[in-house]
Scaffold this active site. Structure first.
Site, mmCIF file in Angstrom:
data_model
loop_
_atom_site.group_PDB
_atom_site.id
_atom_site.type_symbol
_atom_site.label_atom_id
_atom_site.label_comp_id
_atom_site.label_asym_id
_atom_site.label_seq_id
_atom_site.Cartn_x
_atom_site.Cartn_y
_atom_site.Cartn_z
ATOM 1 N N MET A 336 -14.628 8.526 40.154
ATOM 2 C CA MET A 336 -14.791 8.665 38.707
ATOM 3 C C MET A 336 -16.249 8.456 38.352
ATOM 4 S SD MET A 336 -13.637 9.323 35.799
ATOM 5 C CE MET A 336 -14.649 9.330 34.316
ATOM 6 N N GLU A 371 -19.730 13.702 41.782
ATOM 7 C CA GLU A 371 -19.890 12.662 40.771
ATOM 8 C C GLU A 371 -21.323 12.583 40.260
ATOM 9 O OE1 GLU A 371 -17.154 11.662 39.703
ATOM 10 O OE2 GLU A 371 -16.021 12.433 41.405
#
Length: 918
Positions: A336, A371
């Protein structure tokens, strides 16, 4: 803005290791720049006093026309600053036995439209005091709060005022609250590991920030966050911003630490991150050379080059002063992109050559690149609403290959886009239950609808061709450009606003090129008809040593040339730069098959892979015959490249699913064994009888294909090899003789050929393995042919003491992939659905994978009835992010049934003829 920014000489590295457990390692790689950062359920109101127990909440009445019954926030208030103090408890409450966190929050917001109502997102939080409202401007008096309540369905804290807020004035809402520090992998949650080690961390995307504190939880409502964490002695705290202050404090006689962080950049709530852990840490500094950082060394040395690449690629320097990367023991997603504090699964960041395979290494490089790409595209520039998630995730999924290719230029990453993304999304986008890249905002409202969008369409419906258009022409006005047949907007709309993709048919005799919507089941009903008819389409046409391009601007058109001789072939979509499948007249197919069988190298390797994939999928769609598709595999006994073999084995997986319970299975096994033995023998020789490593990235992958398929088809030399290696390991557990690249397939085949002894050994190793090795064993234990072991393994998946929640759904799918485990898994899922759904999170991204994975073998009327009954029986409970997957599974089952009925005899005969001696 200047181009060619370089990393400063001092790059700080923070390595964090679990204090108590070697199995769960957490690493933070802090890439710090020395220069200045870039600018760019109703409750009665309490009397304001604190209470020991939170007020009891009850659902408020639902009236559809009330603002608090709408899932989108009204456009009346805009947040600017949050001040958030959180105190997690890493030990359970003695009375309730629950882990909790307490919080104090204030948000400064601007009133942009007069209103006497405040709606702010809040989910599973209880308030220990009545909220307070004050004006930031002392000259303006804030209205009083009449009442407040929690609206459970739409996840709001609703506050009614006795007067209206004034337009363009700033106000401050303050709250005190308590929440459960659950182990549900969403919001602010806890993670545990061996020997009483523990930490708390968070996962906010897309709608779980509201589980952590009251907030305006929509991506467009960016604000600055000031975070303070109060945590036990012996623990450390991390957040998006750099640590600003750390001090010892005393609360009720308990010695604690209070860590305050620098304010964040203006950002969305879903990017917020904070972690408290009892991990030891060490600091080090690098100036471009490698450091001995254990399992974090590869990620460390990869991050810097990829960051530099993206700074050049975006022509913009990294916008923050630091970027921590953290590998967590429990994490539902792969990673994330929290701004300044990226979180990963351990296997997505940690690399150890003793345990990690070539695939593990590639995954780390691509996920880090994915990411880091978000640091600009997604974090700095953010989508307004989730209906355009593809702009964020699809873009990052494309440029992750560019970043990884920069870090590892010898891997050939550009070609892997086709296998990893294009083929993946083709499978979903060929169904009538697919969806366009971009949806209407009003069609995406509820949290589970948002979670559904995190699928193959949003991530993988991306090709080099479309991104060339998007990246090079996105900023231009709405006029045609040289070399394009239409405006960029018109071209992009055909890709973004319609679901599915076309099949382009080329008649090489006449030069006619046509296209139509490709459907895996041509008899399925298309309820959303595209207004664009899948045009315009860029089409590269090739004959040997000649390449020409054309734009297909209508449903049909004329090619600019036809083959000049009777032996020349036409090949379209050269190097697979377009998002479509290609069909030819039978004469051209025959010429292409002849080219494959006589000198396959004349066709580019990526197109050899695509010919196989197109043929098999068009056969399922009844566009070409199944025998034509099977004929594309005849030449494979001479093929040594990875991509065609991977394409073939991927497509043969469907045949295994359809036939591993039928009489066709034996003939298919014999044929595939015949095809793979030359590849198996080739790699046996190349590795010196399995004693040497292969240098090539894709060669290493294809070696795994050779062993995997040879063992799967029962080649005795292969199964003996796998059993022998595994037995050597069992006899000396301290020394594993199996190469990390081969462990997953060797473990699987050895356990499948063995019994309880092999399985129990694997389980014992799993319980003490690091995350990298544990993943391989977890997959392999699902390969056993013993039903009682598989049933026991299924029970383990829902026992957190035995298996982490993050791994439960994927393990269930592994068991379902086993033909012996299919029925067991389906019974298990149906019997436990309520528990699984409630315990593992209705918004979990893995629910679609779970449903699709468990049902993909379904191909009978009985299974279809069961699937429909499953949908009906659980309508009240729901399916969360798997809702669309249920409909896709029904559609796929109907298609499978038709295919089985129409192809079983033909396929069986073809395999029997193919294995006859010449």
């Amino acid at each position: 803005m200047g181009k060619g920014f370089f990393l400063s000489k001092g790059v700080g590295v923070l390595l964090i290791i679990c204090g108590a457990a070697s199995v769960a390692t957490i690493i933070a790689l802090s890439v710090v720049y020395s220069q200045e950062k870039a600018k760019n359920n109703e409750v009665s109101p309490t009397n304001g006093g604190s209470t020991t127990n939170p007020p009891v909440t009850t659902p408020a009445p639902t009236t559809s026309n009330k603002p608090w019954d709408q899932y989108r926030l009204p456009k009346t208030l805009v947040p600017e600053h949050y001040n958030l103090m959180l105190r997690p408890r890493l030990t359970p409450d003695e009375t309730t036995k629950l882990y909790i966190f307490t919080g104090e929050s204030s948000v400064d917001f601007k009133c942009v439209e007069e209103t006497d109502l405040i709606l702010i997102h809040s989910n599973k939080l209880n308030y220990t005091k009545a909220p307070t409202l004050e004006s930031v401007n002392p000259a303006v008096t804030a209205p009083n709060i009449n009442k407040y309540w929690l609206q459970k369905v739409t996840q709001y804290l609703v506050i009614e005022l006795d007067a209206k807020l004034k337009k363009d004035h700033m106000y401050r809402l303050s709250t005190d609250f308590v929440g459960e520090l659950a182990d549900d992998l969403g919001g602010f949650y806890r993670s545990e590991y061996e020997e009483d080690g523990g930490c708390c961390n968070n996962s906010m995307q897309p709608t779980d920030a509201r589980k952590s504190f009251p907030c305006f939880d929509e991506p467009a409502l960016k604000a600055v966050f000031n975070i303070t964490l109060t945590h036990p002695q012996g623990t450390i705290a991390l957040s998006n911003g750099a640590q600003k202050e750390k001090k010892d404090i005393d609360i009720g006689g308990e010695k604690l630490i209070q860590t305050t962080f620098a304010p964040t950049e203006k950002m969305s709530t879903y990017l917020l991150a904070y972690i408290v852990s009892d991990f030891d840490f060490v600091n080090n500094t690098i100036d471009g050379s490698a450091i001995a950082a254990g399992q974090g060394e590869y990620a460390l040395n990869t991050t810097g080059p990829i960051l530099k690449f993206f700074e050049d690629y975006y022509n913009s320097k990294y916008p923050l002063p630091k970027s921590d990367q953290i590998a967590l023991p429990d994490f539902n997603a792969g990673a994330m992109e929290n701004w300044g504090l990226i979180t990963y699964r351990e296997t997505a960041l940690l690399y150890d050559p003793e345990f990690s395979s070539n695939g593990n290494k590639e995954r780390i490089a691509t996920i880090i690149a994915h990411e880091l790409a978000h640091m600009w595209f997604g974090n700095l520039v953010t989508l307004r609403w989730w209906n355009d998630l593809w702009l964020n995730e699809g873009f990052a999924s494309y440029v992750e290959y560019l970043g990884a290719n920069y870090a590892e230029p010898d891997w050939g990453m550009a070609d892997l886009i086709v296998l990893n993304d294009v083929h993946r999304v083709f499978a979903v986008d060929a169904l009538t239950s697919s969806h366009p890249l971009s949806s209407k905002e009003e069609d995406i409202q509820r949290p589970e609808q948002i979670s559904e969008l995190f699928d193959a369409i949003s991530y993988s419906k991306v090709t080099k061709h479309q991104h060339l258009l998007q990246l090079h022409y996105l900023a231009v006005d709405n006029t045609p450009l040289p070399g394009l047949p239409n405006t960029v907007a018109d071209i992009m709309n055909t890709w973004v606003l319609q679901m599915g993709f076309p099949v382009v048919t080329i008649d090489t005799a006449s030069g006619t090129v046509t296209q139509k919507h490709f459907l895996l089941d041509p008899d399925s009903e298309v309820t959303v008809v595209s207004p664009f008819k899948y045009v315009p389409m860029h089409c590269g046409l090739s004959v040997p040593k000649i390449f020409k391009e054309m734009w297909l601007v209508e449903k049909s058109g004329k090619a600019t040339f036809v083959p000049s001789t009777g032996t020349d072939w036409v090949l379209a979509n050269l190097n697979v730069v377009g998002y479509y499948r290609v069909n030819y007249d039978q004469s051209n197919w025959n010429k292409l098959l002849n080219a494959l069988n006589t000198n396959h190298s004349v066709i580019p390797v990526i197109n050899r892979a695509q010919l196989v994939d197109d043929a098999f999928n068009m056969a399922r769609a009844k566009i070409v015959s199944t025998t034509l598709a099977l004929s594309t595999t005849v030449y494979l006994d001479k093929e040594r490249d990875f991509m065609p073999w991977e394409s073939a084995t991927d497509n043969m997986d469907f045949f295994y699913l359809m036939f591993d319970r039928s009489e066709v299975y034996g003939h298919m096994q014999a044929y595939l064994q015949k095809q793979v033995i030359p590849l198996f023998n080739y790699y046996k020789a190349e590795t010196g009888n399995w004693t040497k490593d292969l240098p090539g990235h894709l060669d290493q992958y294809n070696l795994v294909n050779a062993i995997s398929l040879a063992c799967k088809t029962g080649h005795k030399e292969c199964t003996d090899l796998a059993k022998g290696w595994f037995e050597m390991w069992m006899n000396n557990p301290a020394k594993n003789p199996i190469h990390p690249n081969l462990r997953s397939t060797v473990y699987c085949n050895a356990i499948a050929a063995g019994g309880a002894k092999e399985w129990e050994f694997a389980w014992a190793q799993f319980t003490k393995a690091n995350a990298i090795e544990a993943d391989k064993l977890r997959y392999a234990m699902a390969c056993t042919k013993e039903p009682w072991l598989l049933n026991r393994y299924l029970e383990y998946t829902l026992t957190p003491e035995k298996m982490r929640k993050q791994d439960a759904t994927s393990t269930i799918v592994y068991i379902a992939n086993n033909v012996v485990g299919q029925a067991l898994t389906w019974d298990f899922i149906r019997a436990r659905w309520t528990y699984i759904f409630n315990e593992y999170g209705g918004g979990s991204f893995s629910f679609s994978n779970l449903i699709n994975g468990v049902t993909k073998r379904f191909s009978t009327e009985f299974e279809l009835k069961q699937l429909r009954q499953f949908k009906e029986d659980n309508a009240d409970i729901g399916f969360g992010s798997g809702t669309l997957a249920v409909d896709q599974s029904i559609e796929r089952t109907i298609s499978n049934m038709k295919w089985i009925e129409e192809n079983t005899k033909t396929v069986s005969n073809w395999f029997q003829e193919a294995i006859k001696p010449l």
